[in-house]
Design a protein around this motif. Structure first.
Motif, short mmCIF file in Angstrom:
data_model
loop_
_atom_site.label_atom_id
_atom_site.label_comp_id
_atom_site.label_asym_id
_atom_site.label_seq_id
_atom_site.Cartn_x
_atom_site.Cartn_y
_atom_site.Cartn_z
N GLY A 113 27.90 25.83 35.65
CA GLY A 113 27.64 25.73 37.08
C GLY A 113 26.22 25.31 37.38
O GLY A 113 25.45 24.94 36.51
N PHE A 114 25.91 25.36 38.64
CA PHE A 114 24.57 25.00 39.08
C PHE A 114 23.62 26.17 38.85
O PHE A 114 24.05 27.31 38.70
N GLY A 115 22.31 25.88 38.83
CA GLY A 115 21.32 26.90 38.48
C GLY A 115 21.40 28.18 39.29
O GLY A 115 21.35 29.28 38.75
N ALA A 116 21.54 28.07 40.59
CA ALA A 116 21.55 29.26 41.44
C ALA A 116 22.92 29.93 41.50
O ALA A 116 23.01 31.11 41.81
N TYR A 117 23.99 29.18 41.20
CA TYR A 117 25.34 29.72 41.33
C TYR A 117 26.14 29.44 40.05
O TYR A 117 26.92 28.51 40.00
N PRO A 118 25.95 30.27 39.01
CA PRO A 118 26.69 30.02 37.76
C PRO A 118 28.16 30.39 37.89
O PRO A 118 28.54 31.22 38.72
N ILE A 119 28.99 29.77 37.05
CA ILE A 119 30.41 30.10 37.01
C ILE A 119 30.59 31.47 36.35
O ILE A 119 31.36 32.30 36.82
N ASP A 120 29.87 31.71 35.26
CA ASP A 120 29.90 32.98 34.54
C ASP A 120 28.49 33.55 34.54
O ASP A 120 27.60 32.99 33.90
N PRO A 121 28.23 34.67 35.24
CA PRO A 121 26.86 35.19 35.35
C PRO A 121 26.28 35.72 34.04
O PRO A 121 25.08 35.97 33.97
N TYR A 122 27.11 35.90 33.01
CA TYR A 122 26.63 36.45 31.74
C TYR A 122 26.25 35.39 30.73
O TYR A 122 25.87 35.71 29.61
N ARG A 123 26.38 34.13 31.08
CA ARG A 123 26.01 33.02 30.20
C ARG A 123 24.81 32.29 30.80
O ARG A 123 24.54 32.39 32.00
N PRO A 124 24.08 31.50 29.99
CA PRO A 124 22.93 30.76 30.53
C PRO A 124 23.38 29.78 31.62
O PRO A 124 24.43 29.15 31.51
N ARG A 125 22.58 29.65 32.67
CA ARG A 125 22.91 28.77 33.78
C ARG A 125 22.68 27.32 33.43
O ARG A 125 21.82 26.99 32.61
N GLY A 126 23.41 26.43 34.08
CA GLY A 126 23.19 25.00 33.94
C GLY A 126 23.70 24.47 32.61
O GLY A 126 24.68 24.95 32.06
N TYR A 127 23.01 23.43 32.09
CA TYR A 127 23.41 22.77 30.85
C TYR A 127 22.73 23.39 29.64
O TYR A 127 21.55 23.71 29.69
N VAL A 128 23.47 23.52 28.57
CA VAL A 128 22.96 23.93 27.27
C VAL A 128 23.62 23.02 26.24
O VAL A 128 24.80 22.72 26.36
N SER A 129 22.86 22.56 25.26
CA SER A 129 23.43 21.68 24.23
C SER A 129 23.26 22.28 22.85
O SER A 129 22.23 22.89 22.55
N LEU A 130 24.27 22.10 22.03
CA LEU A 130 24.23 22.48 20.63
C LEU A 130 24.14 21.20 19.82
O LEU A 130 24.95 20.30 20.00
N GLU A 131 23.14 21.10 18.96
CA GLU A 131 22.93 19.90 18.14
C GLU A 131 23.66 20.06 16.80
O GLU A 131 23.52 21.10 16.15
N ILE A 132 24.39 19.05 16.40
CA ILE A 132 24.98 18.99 15.06
C ILE A 132 24.41 17.74 14.42
O ILE A 132 24.60 16.64 14.93
N VAL A 133 23.67 17.92 13.31
CA VAL A 133 22.97 16.81 12.68
C VAL A 133 23.51 16.60 11.27
O VAL A 133 23.68 17.57 10.51
N ARG A 134 23.75 15.35 10.92
CA ARG A 134 24.16 14.97 9.57
C ARG A 134 23.21 13.91 9.09
O ARG A 134 23.14 12.81 9.66
N PHE A 135 22.42 14.22 8.06
CA PHE A 135 21.49 13.26 7.49
C PHE A 135 22.24 12.25 6.64
O PHE A 135 23.19 12.59 5.95
N LYS A 136 21.82 11.01 6.71
CA LYS A 136 22.48 9.94 5.95
C LYS A 136 22.07 10.03 4.49
O LYS A 136 20.93 10.33 4.16
N ASP A 137 23.01 9.77 3.60
CA ASP A 137 22.75 9.86 2.16
C ASP A 137 21.97 8.67 1.65
O ASP A 137 22.01 7.59 2.08
#
Length: 156
Positions: free
Chosen positions: A132-156
């Motif tokens: 959701g938006f910063g002031a009005y989250p969909i779930d109040p127990y999770r971080p507001r707005g956008y969060v990204s998880l990075e998955i990295v694969r180094f080339k051989d």
């Protein structure tokens, strides 16, 4: 369910129409198709994890100003993936296992996108979550707005 496509005919319509999720934005309510975005992103994620299984990957996450820590290049050697199947075909929790029983659990209820970025020495995938938006989250127990998880694969 039937629908009228022309003046004189009724046609049988298969399935239900998914209703968008109402999200509060100030005084107004915005309707966003979160289920459709989640379904598309999870199909990409399942395909990606099947390709990466058995390889070394690195995980990182930056939660912005809502948290007190930042995870960067946490190695999961010889990746094993758990919980990719569920009743409706979309996993609600994905578990990534590495060497020495190191694991990461990904709760997929607020996944909206999977992006890929190519660099000279590695490939990075960003799994985006939206609460959701910063002031009005969909779930109040999770971080507001956008969060990204990075998955990295180094080339051989």
């Amino acid at each position: 369910m039937t629908s009228q496509l022309s003046l004189f005919e009724e046609v049988e319509v298969m399935g239900e129409v998914e209703k968008p999720t109402p999200v509060r934005a100030g005084n107004r309510v915005v309707e966003i198709p979160l289920r459709k975005r989640r379904r598309e992103a999870l199909k990409k994620l399942v395909e990606l994890l099947r390709q990466l299984e058995g390889k070394d990957i690195y995980i990182g996450a930056h939660f912005g100003p809502q948290n007190h820590f930042w995870v960067r290049n946490l190695k999961l050697g010889r990746l094993r993936v758990g919980n990719l199947l569920s009743n409706d075909g979309l996993p609600s929790v994905v578990v990534l296992w590495g060497n020495r029983e190191g694991s990461i659990r990904i709760f997929t209820d607020q996944v909206v996108n999977l992006r890929q970025q190519e660099y000279q020495g590695y490939t990075q995938w960003l799994l985006d979550f939206w609460n959701g938006f910063g002031a009005y989250p969909i779930d109040p127990y999770r971080p507001r707005g956008y969060v990204s998880l990075e998955i990295v694969r180094f080339k051989d």
